[in-house]
Design a protein around this motif. Structure first.
Motif, PDB file in Angstrom:
ATOM      1  N   MET A 258     -28.894  30.201  14.558  1.00  0.00           N
ATOM      2  CA  MET A 258     -27.732  30.431  13.601  1.00  0.00           C
ATOM      3  C   MET A 258     -27.633  31.480  12.488  1.00  0.00           C
ATOM      4  SD  MET A 258     -25.708  28.177  15.367  1.00  0.00           S
ATOM      5  CE  MET A 258     -27.016  28.660  16.744  1.00  0.00           C
ATOM      6  N   GLY A 259     -28.795  31.203  11.893  1.00  0.00           N
ATOM      7  CA  GLY A 259     -28.998  32.019  10.744  1.00  0.00           C
ATOM      8  C   GLY A 259     -28.933  33.912  11.019  1.00  0.00           C
ATOM      9  N   ALA A 260     -29.819  33.889  12.480  1.00  0.00           N
ATOM     10  CA  ALA A 260     -30.450  35.136  12.434  1.00  0.00           C
ATOM     11  C   ALA A 260     -29.192  35.962  13.577  1.00  0.00           C
ATOM     12  CB  ALA A 260     -31.379  34.973  13.602  1.00  0.00           C
ATOM     13  N   LEU A 261     -27.895  35.174  14.193  1.00  0.00           N
ATOM     14  CA  LEU A 261     -26.659  35.264  14.675  1.00  0.00           C
ATOM     15  C   LEU A 261     -26.199  35.660  13.203  1.00  0.00           C
ATOM     16  CD1 LEU A 261     -26.254  33.339  17.654  1.00  0.00           C
ATOM     17  CD2 LEU A 261     -26.387  35.765  17.617  1.00  0.00           C
ATOM     18  N   LYS A 262     -26.000  35.515  11.954  1.00  0.00           N
ATOM     19  CA  LYS A 262     -25.167  35.801  11.279  1.00  0.00           C
ATOM     20  C   LYS A 262     -24.938  36.809  10.922  1.00  0.00           C
ATOM     21  CE  LYS A 262     -22.826  32.510   8.219  1.00  0.00           C
ATOM     22  NZ  LYS A 262     -23.029  31.175   6.582  1.00  0.00           N
ATOM     23  N   GLY A 263     -26.446  36.983  11.190  1.00  0.00           N
ATOM     24  CA  GLY A 263     -26.835  37.961  10.513  1.00  0.00           C
ATOM     25  C   GLY A 263     -26.245  39.333  11.003  1.00  0.00           C
TER      26      GLY A 263
END
Length: 267
Positions: A258-263
């Motif tokens: 999720m963190g990678a997608l948010k970036g």
């Protein structure tokens, strides 16, 4: 609609709603046909085939017609053309409501559905904005703002992070309870405490999840031959190791994605 078909639609509602939005965006001028909607549902389901039975979701024409009839009766879509060759367009409220159903996820699962909706919003964002711009004053300012909020990928990912965080916290509690139960049972057994007193103290200090349905004391009485001390000391620890910890690790891995997608959504 039969119970089975209700379940079928409910289980794959995201695919139906995404297909309706997609068909509306693609055929905004003349309206979309039932077969246009069916094609998109089956196309989208094909993208998720690794998580579904068979190569794609088999959708019956009656299910498509029923879904569209509900949209029309609820004011979410309008039918144009004659009964022999009907076409459909989502209403302004229907577009917003369909987007809201996609975005406002109540559960973290199924995770493949989250990735599908993320991709859908990312892919159709420009088309939907172009459609709104084309219709201009037909969309009130407040509705435009709400649709923009629903299309915000960063907010969508944040919501998923919150859902995952909640499930991870639940698993942490279960793992902790299992370990407390195991440790308490071990200490009491080493002290020579009687079995019924061990179980009574565990029930008071670490109540189990289904206590409201069947109290632990009642469960013990109904199954007197069960080795409940082993269940509390060894079985409890094994559940933490074999079930709850792997599940937590899986969710933590998903959370990192999720963190990678948010970036990416912030770019």
């Amino acid at each position: 609609m039969t119970k089975g078909k209700k379940t079928h639609l409910g289980r794959h509602r995201a695919l139906f709603d995404a297909a309706a939005i997609g068909a509306h965006a693609r055929f905004s001028a003349q309206g979309f046909r039932q077969k246009d909607l069916r094609f998109l549902i089956e196309l989208f389901s094909n993208w998720l085939e690794s998580a579904m039975e068979g190569p794609s979701l088999a959708v019956e024409n009656t299910q498509i017609a029923r879904y569209l009839a509900v949209l029309v009766s609820d004011g979410l879509a309008k039918q144009t053309g004659g009964p022999r060759q009907p076409r459909y367009r989502l209403t302004r409220f229907g577009l917003m409501e369909s987007l809201a159903r996609l975005v406002h996820r109540r559960h973290w699962w199924p995770i493949e559905e989250f990735f599908f909706v993320y991709h859908f919003l990312e892919s159709y964002h420009a088309r939907i904005e172009a459609l709104i711009a084309k219709e201009g004053s037909m969309f009130p300012g407040t509705m435009k703002l709400e649709i923009a909020r629903l299309l915000d990928l960063k907010s969508f990912v944040t919501r998923q992070e919150q859902l995952l965080d909640r499930e991870i916290a639940k698993l942490d509690l279960r793992i902790g309870d299992c370990r407390k139960t195991s440790e308490l049972a071990r200490k009491l057994k080493e002290r020579g405490t009687a079995s019924d007193l061990i179980l009574k103290e565990i029930q008071e200090k670490v109540p189990y999840q289904l206590n409201n349905l069947k109290p632990m004391a009642e469960l013990f009485r109904e199954t007197p031959d069960e080795n409940w001390i082993w269940e509390m000391e060894v079985g409890s620890q094994q559940r933490a190791v074999r079930i709850f910890t792997p599940l937590k690790e899986l969710l933590v891995h998903m959370r990192s994605q999720m963190g990678a997608l948010k970036g990416k959504a912030s770019l």
